[in-house]
Design an enzyme around this catalytic site. Sequence first.
Site, PDB file in Angstrom:
ATOM      1  N   ASP A  73      11.325   9.187   6.450  1.00 22.66           N
ATOM      2  CA  ASP A  73      10.794   8.474   5.344  1.00 22.66           C
ATOM      3  C   ASP A  73       9.451   9.014   4.909  1.00 22.66           C
ATOM      4  O   ASP A  73       8.591   9.356   5.655  1.00 22.66           O
ATOM      5  CB  ASP A  73      10.564   6.725   5.922  1.00 22.66           C
ATOM      6  CG  ASP A  73      10.650   6.141   4.606  1.00 22.66           C
ATOM      7  OD1 ASP A  73      11.753   5.687   3.993  1.00 22.66           O
ATOM      8  OD2 ASP A  73       9.551   5.298   4.505  1.00 22.66           O
ATOM      9  N   TYR A 159       9.339  14.247  -6.770  1.00 23.22           N
ATOM     10  CA  TYR A 159       7.983  14.121  -7.447  1.00 23.22           C
ATOM     11  C   TYR A 159       7.609  15.719  -7.368  1.00 23.22           C
ATOM     12  O   TYR A 159       6.396  16.167  -7.819  1.00 23.22           O
ATOM     13  CB  TYR A 159       7.078  13.526  -6.814  1.00 23.22           C
ATOM     14  CG  TYR A 159       7.243  11.853  -6.859  1.00 23.22           C
ATOM     15  CD1 TYR A 159       7.116  11.129  -8.197  1.00 23.22           C
ATOM     16  CD2 TYR A 159       8.106  11.262  -5.956  1.00 23.22           C
ATOM     17  CE1 TYR A 159       7.208   9.866  -8.089  1.00 23.22           C
ATOM     18  CE2 TYR A 159       8.480   9.833  -5.651  1.00 23.22           C
ATOM     19  CZ  TYR A 159       8.121   9.201  -7.212  1.00 23.22           C
ATOM     20  OH  TYR A 159       8.550   8.018  -7.190  1.00 23.22           O
TER      21      TYR A 159
HETATM   22  P1  ITT Z   1      16.941   8.359   2.225  1.00 21.90           P
HETATM   23  O1  ITT Z   1      16.292   6.848   2.846  1.00 21.90           O
HETATM   24  O2  ITT Z   1      18.332   8.042   2.612  1.00 21.90           O
HETATM   25  O3  ITT Z   1      16.499   9.472   3.324  1.00 21.90           O
HETATM   26  P2  ITT Z   1      15.508   8.678   0.085  1.00 21.90           P
HETATM   27  O4  ITT Z   1      15.554   9.323  -0.999  1.00 21.90           O
HETATM   28  O5  ITT Z   1      15.669   6.946  -0.215  1.00 21.90           O
HETATM   29  O6  ITT Z   1      16.798   8.932   1.183  1.00 21.90           O
HETATM   30  P3  ITT Z   1      12.874   7.806   1.131  1.00 21.90           P
HETATM   31  O7  ITT Z   1      13.121   6.562   1.209  1.00 21.90           O
HETATM   32  O8  ITT Z   1      12.128   8.423   2.192  1.00 21.90           O
HETATM   33  O9  ITT Z   1      14.012   8.751   0.829  1.00 21.90           O
HETATM   34  O10 ITT Z   1      12.021   8.315  -0.325  1.00 21.90           O
HETATM   35  C1  ITT Z   1      11.316   9.289  -0.299  1.00 21.90           C
HETATM   36  C2  ITT Z   1      10.930   9.241  -1.994  1.00 21.90           C
HETATM   37  O11 ITT Z   1       9.862  10.322  -2.080  1.00 21.90           O
HETATM   38  C3  ITT Z   1      12.043   9.715  -2.801  1.00 21.90           C
HETATM   39  O12 ITT Z   1      11.969   9.410  -4.142  1.00 21.90           O
HETATM   40  C4  ITT Z   1      11.640  11.361  -2.910  1.00 21.90           C
HETATM   41  O13 ITT Z   1      12.211  11.913  -4.059  1.00 21.90           O
HETATM   42  C5  ITT Z   1      10.381  11.407  -2.709  1.00 21.90           C
HETATM   43  N1  ITT Z   1       9.985  12.363  -1.942  1.00 21.90           N
HETATM   44  C6  ITT Z   1      10.096  12.505  -0.597  1.00 21.90           C
HETATM   45  N2  ITT Z   1       9.927  13.963   0.065  1.00 21.90           N
HETATM   46  C7  ITT Z   1       9.680  14.639  -1.153  1.00 21.90           C
HETATM   47  C8  ITT Z   1       9.206  15.953  -1.362  1.00 21.90           C
HETATM   48  O14 ITT Z   1       9.008  16.966  -0.748  1.00 21.90           O
HETATM   49  N3  ITT Z   1       9.095  16.338  -2.640  1.00 21.90           N
HETATM   50  C9  ITT Z   1       9.221  15.570  -3.669  1.00 21.90           C
HETATM   51  N4  ITT Z   1       9.587  13.941  -3.771  1.00 21.90           N
HETATM   52  C10 ITT Z   1       9.625  13.780  -2.214  1.00 21.90           C
END
Ligand code: ITT
Length: 208
Positions: A73, A159
């Site tokens: 997360d 992002y």
């Molecule tokens: P899961 O919960 O199914 O894993 P999700 O995309 O909903 O997928 P999160 O709830 O962890 O995942 O949300 C992470 C958010 O932060 C999401 O909008 C991603 O695009 C962003 N994010 C996370 N890691 C990133 C990275 O390495 N580079 C750019 N954006 C990232």
Amino acid sequence: MPENLRIVVATRNRHKLEELRRILSGFPVELEGLDAWPACPEVEETGESFEENASLKASLVAGFTGLPALADDSGLEVDALGGAPGVRSARYAGTGANDRKNLEKLLHELEGVPAGKRTARFSTAIALAAPDGRVVRTFHGRAEGTIGFGPKGETGFGYDPVFYPLGYEMTFAQMGPARKDAISHRAHALRQLKAFLSSPDSRLLLKL
Ligand code: ITT
């Protein structure tokens, strides 16, 4: 570790799965996506921290599949926005949010904020759960940086096109996977995961 350890990755985000696989390539684990378990329920991310949400996801998927599960997360914390979007990074733009809309909203919220005040960080919590759903460990990683004034670069996801990691004059999306994987929040957390899985007691804790 005696043999490849099968771990299910509790994510619906294929970019994340790709990054996790890339960073752990060469390490004796086999990361499975959720495709083989189409009936696995969606996890409601009701937690107020990355750690809580990662634990909820890992625990549910491990319990459902009967295999060890890993969940990530993560999100972006922007100082000028009081830490937003934070745990709400994926849903920042509201109903129908996607990477492009989230990024547009972020740039809009930061309009008028000067370069020196655009500090931010990516944070991640990675939870590892045993086949019975118990969370055995959580791992944390951060990458400090600043938010640019417009998207730059084509690689990565989320992002990445607006995030300039500290010490670089290019965004995560401009630097390409190999460099991002050397310094990213996810890579820092996975280094700790590797150390844990290499320790003799990890299989005991995972009850394998
Ligand atoms: P899961 O919960 O199914 O894993 P999700 O995309 O909903 O997928 P999160 O709830 O962890 O995942 O949300 C992470 C958010 O932060 C999401 O909008 C991603 O695009 C962003 N994010 C996370 N890691 C990133 C990275 O390495 N580079 C750019 N954006 C990232």
